[in-house]
Motif scaffolding. Sequence first.
Motif, PDB file in Angstrom:
ATOM      1  N   CYS A   1      66.867 -20.491  17.805  1.00 14.74           N
ATOM      2  CA  CYS A   1      67.023 -20.337  16.361  1.00 14.74           C
ATOM      3  C   CYS A   1      67.257 -21.687  15.693  1.00 14.74           C
ATOM      4  O   CYS A   1      68.064 -22.489  16.145  1.00 14.74           O
ATOM      5  N   THR A   2      66.546 -21.914  14.618  1.00 14.69           N
ATOM      6  CA  THR A   2      66.769 -23.081  13.773  1.00 14.69           C
ATOM      7  C   THR A   2      66.977 -22.572  12.359  1.00 14.69           C
ATOM      8  O   THR A   2      66.824 -21.386  12.085  1.00 14.69           O
ATOM      9  N   ASN A   3      67.313 -23.466  11.449  1.00 14.40           N
ATOM     10  CA  ASN A   3      67.571 -23.049  10.073  1.00 14.40           C
ATOM     11  C   ASN A   3      66.286 -22.999   9.248  1.00 14.40           C
ATOM     12  O   ASN A   3      66.196 -23.553   8.168  1.00 14.40           O
ATOM     13  N   THR A   4      65.280 -22.313   9.749  1.00 18.67           N
ATOM     14  CA  THR A   4      64.039 -22.117   9.003  1.00 18.67           C
ATOM     15  C   THR A   4      64.303 -21.122   7.877  1.00 18.67           C
ATOM     16  O   THR A   4      64.965 -20.110   8.073  1.00 18.67           O
ATOM     17  N   GLU A   5      63.773 -21.426   6.704  1.00 16.85           N
ATOM     18  CA  GLU A   5      63.950 -20.542   5.557  1.00 16.85           C
ATOM     19  C   GLU A   5      62.632 -19.881   5.199  1.00 16.85           C
ATOM     20  O   GLU A   5      61.564 -20.454   5.393  1.00 16.85           O
ATOM     21  N   THR A   6      62.717 -18.668   4.671  1.00 19.31           N
ATOM     22  CA  THR A   6      61.529 -17.937   4.242  1.00 19.31           C
ATOM     23  C   THR A   6      61.856 -17.142   2.992  1.00 19.31           C
ATOM     24  O   THR A   6      63.026 -16.867   2.703  1.00 19.31           O
ATOM     25  N   ASP A   7      60.834 -16.791   2.220  1.00 17.12           N
ATOM     26  CA  ASP A   7      61.015 -15.957   1.030  1.00 17.12           C
ATOM     27  C   ASP A   7      60.900 -14.492   1.416  1.00 17.12           C
ATOM     28  O   ASP A   7      59.973 -14.092   2.122  1.00 17.12           O
ATOM     29  N   CYS A   8      61.837 -13.697   0.946  1.00 15.42           N
ATOM     30  CA  CYS A   8      61.848 -12.266   1.251  1.00 15.42           C
ATOM     31  C   CYS A   8      61.885 -11.470  -0.046  1.00 15.42           C
ATOM     32  O   CYS A   8      62.503 -11.896  -1.023  1.00 15.42           O
ATOM     33  N   PRO A   9      61.262 -10.305  -0.068  1.00 12.67           N
ATOM     34  CA  PRO A   9      61.200  -9.530  -1.307  1.00 12.67           C
ATOM     35  C   PRO A   9      62.491  -8.823  -1.700  1.00 12.67           C
ATOM     36  O   PRO A   9      62.756  -8.634  -2.879  1.00 12.67           O
ATOM     37  N   SER A  10      63.318  -8.412  -0.712  1.00 17.23           N
ATOM     38  CA  SER A  10      64.476  -7.612  -1.107  1.00 17.23           C
ATOM     39  C   SER A  10      65.774  -7.971  -0.388  1.00 17.23           C
ATOM     40  O   SER A  10      66.794  -8.176  -1.026  1.00 17.23           O
ATOM     41  N   GLN A  11      65.760  -8.051   0.943  1.00 20.46           N
ATOM     42  CA  GLN A  11      66.991  -8.286   1.689  1.00 20.46           C
ATOM     43  C   GLN A  11      66.758  -9.253   2.843  1.00 20.46           C
ATOM     44  O   GLN A  11      65.639  -9.415   3.317  1.00 20.46           O
ATOM     45  N   CYS A  12      67.848  -9.873   3.278  1.00 19.55           N
ATOM     46  CA  CYS A  12      67.850 -10.670   4.496  1.00 19.55           C
ATOM     47  C   CYS A  12      68.451  -9.807   5.597  1.00 19.55           C
ATOM     48  O   CYS A  12      69.263  -8.922   5.328  1.00 19.55           O
ATOM     49  N   GLY A  13      68.065 -10.076   6.820  1.00 21.21           N
ATOM     50  CA  GLY A  13      68.601  -9.290   7.909  1.00 21.21           C
ATOM     51  C   GLY A  13      68.835 -10.110   9.160  1.00 21.21           C
ATOM     52  O   GLY A  13      68.165 -11.112   9.408  1.00 21.21           O
ATOM     53  N   ALA A  14      69.830  -9.686   9.916  1.00 20.33           N
ATOM     54  CA  ALA A  14      70.079 -10.219  11.252  1.00 20.33           C
ATOM     55  C   ALA A  14      70.113  -9.019  12.188  1.00 20.33           C
ATOM     56  O   ALA A  14      70.692  -7.985  11.863  1.00 20.33           O
ATOM     57  N   MET A  15      69.478  -9.155  13.345  1.00 20.82           N
ATOM     58  CA  MET A  15      69.343  -8.037  14.267  1.00 20.82           C
ATOM     59  C   MET A  15      69.673  -8.493  15.682  1.00 20.82           C
ATOM     60  O   MET A  15      69.357  -9.613  16.063  1.00 20.82           O
ATOM     61  N   ARG A  16      70.322  -7.619  16.429  1.00 18.78           N
ATOM     62  CA  ARG A  16      70.611  -7.878  17.835  1.00 18.78           C
ATOM     63  C   ARG A  16      70.122  -6.687  18.640  1.00 18.78           C
ATOM     64  O   ARG A  16      70.420  -5.538  18.307  1.00 18.78           O
TER      65      ARG A  16
END
Length: 203
Positions: A30-45
């Motif tokens: 994982c690096t601190n890459t940023e992206t544009d999202c339409p509604s929410q950010c998420g983290a998943m395990r």
Amino acid sequence: MHLLTLIFGIVLLPKATTLKCYECLTPGACTNTETDCPSQCGAMRIAAYAGGSKVSDIEVKTCAVAEQCFDASINFGIAKTILTTKCCSSNLCNNQPAPEIPKTTPNGKKCYFCNGQSCTATLNCEGNEDHCITGTVTTGGTKTVMKGCATKQVCSSEVNAQLMGAVGGELSCCQGNYCNSAISTRAGLLLLVVPLISLLMFS
């Protein structure tokens, strides 16, 4: 003047409504890459277990929609996959990983699971697993059946359709002890577990 306002609104509105989120789809890198999202950010395990031992623990960060923000478990007895998610709706809010996979204990519900050639073994469901499941896949003319426990999220129509579309089979859910009636048949695990992990990571 009104036309100019309308044009600016059309050009600028999508930028104003997008959200900046961290993105990491490569486990362990994982690096601190940023992206544009339409509604929410998420983290998943996503954690996978075989024979009671953890065999993988994958963390992912990316865009999310409300339908993907849930915790779930699918338990085939000899193998189990658990998903935890954390969703948020402010810029770069998914900087923290999804919650640790909780330690689960039997909850009193019982379902059948397949062990070798037989699907008559009893599985004690754990945590929030409140449904019995039966999954079937036909490959090369051979019908493969998996039985076990799952959370209600796995049984939702959307997840069910995506999962079965990925493996080309059927998944049925029911409530009540041993409602996934015991049938002896050829049991195959990887045909269902691997697509499930892929589905949860990249859908």
